[in-house]
Design a protein around this motif. Structure first.
Motif, PDB file in Angstrom:
ATOM      1  N   ASP A  90       0.787  -1.232   0.000  1.00  0.00           N
ATOM      2  CA  ASP A  90       0.000   0.000   0.000  1.00  0.00           C
ATOM      3  C   ASP A  90       0.820   1.283   0.000  1.00  0.00           C
ATOM      4  N   CYS A  91       2.143   1.189   0.011  1.00  0.00           N
ATOM      5  CA  CYS A  91       2.962   2.403   0.159  1.00  0.00           C
ATOM      6  C   CYS A  91       2.697   3.430  -0.939  1.00  0.00           C
ATOM      7  N   VAL A  95      -0.040   4.071  -2.836  1.00  0.00           N
ATOM      8  CA  VAL A  95      -1.295   4.811  -2.698  1.00  0.00           C
ATOM      9  C   VAL A  95      -1.361   5.570  -1.379  1.00  0.00           C
ATOM     10  N   ALA A  96      -0.724   5.063  -0.338  1.00  0.00           N
ATOM     11  CA  ALA A  96      -0.717   5.773   0.943  1.00  0.00           C
ATOM     12  C   ALA A  96       0.054   7.080   0.847  1.00  0.00           C
ATOM     13  N   ILE A  97       1.101   7.104   0.037  1.00  0.00           N
ATOM     14  CA  ILE A  97       1.946   8.294  -0.073  1.00  0.00           C
ATOM     15  C   ILE A  97       1.545   9.181  -1.251  1.00  0.00           C
ATOM     16  N   LEU A  98       1.233   8.567  -2.382  1.00  0.00           N
ATOM     17  CA  LEU A  98       1.006   9.328  -3.616  1.00  0.00           C
ATOM     18  C   LEU A  98      -0.453   9.441  -4.047  1.00  0.00           C
ATOM     19  N   GLY A  99      -1.353   8.779  -3.330  1.00  0.00           N
ATOM     20  CA  GLY A  99      -2.770   8.902  -3.644  1.00  0.00           C
ATOM     21  C   GLY A  99      -3.362   7.636  -4.236  1.00  0.00           C
ATOM     22  N   ALA A 100      -4.678   7.545  -4.101  1.00  0.00           N
ATOM     23  CA  ALA A 100      -5.423   6.349  -4.512  1.00  0.00           C
ATOM     24  C   ALA A 100      -5.373   6.140  -6.023  1.00  0.00           C
ATOM     25  N   GLU A 101      -5.592   4.893  -6.399  1.00  0.00           N
ATOM     26  CA  GLU A 101      -5.684   4.501  -7.810  1.00  0.00           C
ATOM     27  C   GLU A 101      -6.977   3.731  -8.019  1.00  0.00           C
ATOM     28  N   THR A 127      -7.419   1.239 -10.270  1.00  0.00           N
ATOM     29  CA  THR A 127      -7.213  -0.170 -10.608  1.00  0.00           C
ATOM     30  C   THR A 127      -6.033  -0.740  -9.827  1.00  0.00           C
ATOM     31  N   GLY A 128      -6.091  -2.055  -9.640  1.00  0.00           N
ATOM     32  CA  GLY A 128      -5.013  -2.741  -8.944  1.00  0.00           C
ATOM     33  C   GLY A 128      -3.688  -2.618  -9.661  1.00  0.00           C
ATOM     34  N   PHE A 129      -3.713  -2.588 -10.994  1.00  0.00           N
ATOM     35  CA  PHE A 129      -2.469  -2.476 -11.759  1.00  0.00           C
ATOM     36  C   PHE A 129      -1.712  -1.223 -11.368  1.00  0.00           C
ATOM     37  N   TRP A 130      -2.391  -0.070 -11.343  1.00  0.00           N
ATOM     38  CA  TRP A 130      -1.705   1.182 -11.048  1.00  0.00           C
ATOM     39  C   TRP A 130      -1.353   1.297  -9.569  1.00  0.00           C
ATOM     40  N   LYS A 131      -2.163   0.709  -8.699  1.00  0.00           N
ATOM     41  CA  LYS A 131      -1.807   0.651  -7.281  1.00  0.00           C
ATOM     42  C   LYS A 131      -0.496  -0.112  -7.121  1.00  0.00           C
ATOM     43  N   LYS A 137       2.590   1.850  -8.580  1.00  0.00           N
ATOM     44  CA  LYS A 137       3.113   2.883  -7.672  1.00  0.00           C
ATOM     45  C   LYS A 137       3.908   2.256  -6.537  1.00  0.00           C
ATOM     46  N   GLY A 138       3.340   1.231  -5.918  1.00  0.00           N
ATOM     47  CA  GLY A 138       4.006   0.582  -4.792  1.00  0.00           C
ATOM     48  C   GLY A 138       5.326  -0.046  -5.191  1.00  0.00           C
ATOM     49  N   ALA A 139       5.335  -0.723  -6.327  1.00  0.00           N
ATOM     50  CA  ALA A 139       6.564  -1.374  -6.791  1.00  0.00           C
ATOM     51  C   ALA A 139       7.666  -0.356  -7.027  1.00  0.00           C
ATOM     52  N   LYS A 140       7.320   0.779  -7.579  1.00  0.00           N
ATOM     53  CA  LYS A 140       8.347   1.792  -7.843  1.00  0.00           C
ATOM     54  C   LYS A 140       8.893   2.398  -6.555  1.00  0.00           C
ATOM     55  N   LEU A 141       8.023   2.660  -5.585  1.00  0.00           N
ATOM     56  CA  LEU A 141       8.523   3.187  -4.315  1.00  0.00           C
ATOM     57  C   LEU A 141       9.383   2.153  -3.601  1.00  0.00           C
ATOM     58  N   ASN A 142       8.942   0.900  -3.610  1.00  0.00           N
ATOM     59  CA  ASN A 142       9.744  -0.157  -2.999  1.00  0.00           C
ATOM     60  C   ASN A 142      11.076  -0.323  -3.723  1.00  0.00           C
ATOM     61  N   ALA A 143      11.093  -0.113  -5.034  1.00  0.00           N
ATOM     62  CA  ALA A 143      12.333  -0.239  -5.803  1.00  0.00           C
ATOM     63  C   ALA A 143      13.363   0.808  -5.393  1.00  0.00           C
TER      64      ALA A 143
END
Length: 151
Positions: free
Chosen positions: A44-45, A47-53, A55-59, A62-68
């Motif tokens: 959830d990082c 959407v929690a930081i950058l805002g809701a999405e 669809t699950g794909f975009w959620k 976003k999370g994968a990029k922040l974790n990366a």
């Protein structure tokens, strides 16, 4: 000598704790880092930081990029990367981390059960050591840092 060790992979067992406690008990000078192991926080990082999405794909995107950002930075700073492949899920992210470490030339230790040897043969081929238990990883770190064999 001291080492910075990144512990990547499976998040459903206590393998990281076993390695960290074993290294402390052996008096090793090791600084450990890891991905965020709270599954919900990791998912959830974005959407929690950058805002809701919508669809699950975009959620997930976003999370994968922040974790990366975290993962790549910590792998790049590590002297050794340990990647654990567990029993419960296919850890595609762990395989990616192993490949990233290998591409950087960072020493890689892979940790998995013997029954996964065939499925992980390419990952194992890039590793400098393949362990079956967290205790073996501690023994590897001890040998690297002190030159002493277990026992």
């Amino acid at each position: 000598m001291s080492l910075s060790v990144y512990l990547s992979g499976e998040i459903h067992t206590d393998w990281r704790d076993v390695i960290e406690k074993g290294a402390r008990a052996a008096g090793l000078d090791v600084d450990f880092s890891a991905p965020v192991t709270d599954h919900d926080a990791s998912d959830d990082c974005g959407v929690a930081i950058l805002g809701a999405e919508e669809t699950g794909f975009w959620k997930d995107h976003k999370g994968a990029k922040l974790n990366a950002i975290r993962t790549r930075t910590l792998i790049e700073q590590a002297d050794v990367v340990v990647v654990r492949f567990g029993e419960k899920y296919k850890q595609w992210n762990a395989a990616f981390d192993a490949g990233y470490a290998a591409a950087l030339g960072t020493p890689l230790v892979v940790l998995h059960a013997p029954e996964h040897t065939h499925a992980l043969k390419e990952v194992d081929g890039a590793a400098l050591a393949v362990a079956e238990t967290p205790e073996q990883v501690v023994d590897i770190l001890c040998y690297v840092l002190t030159g002493k064999l277990p026992g």
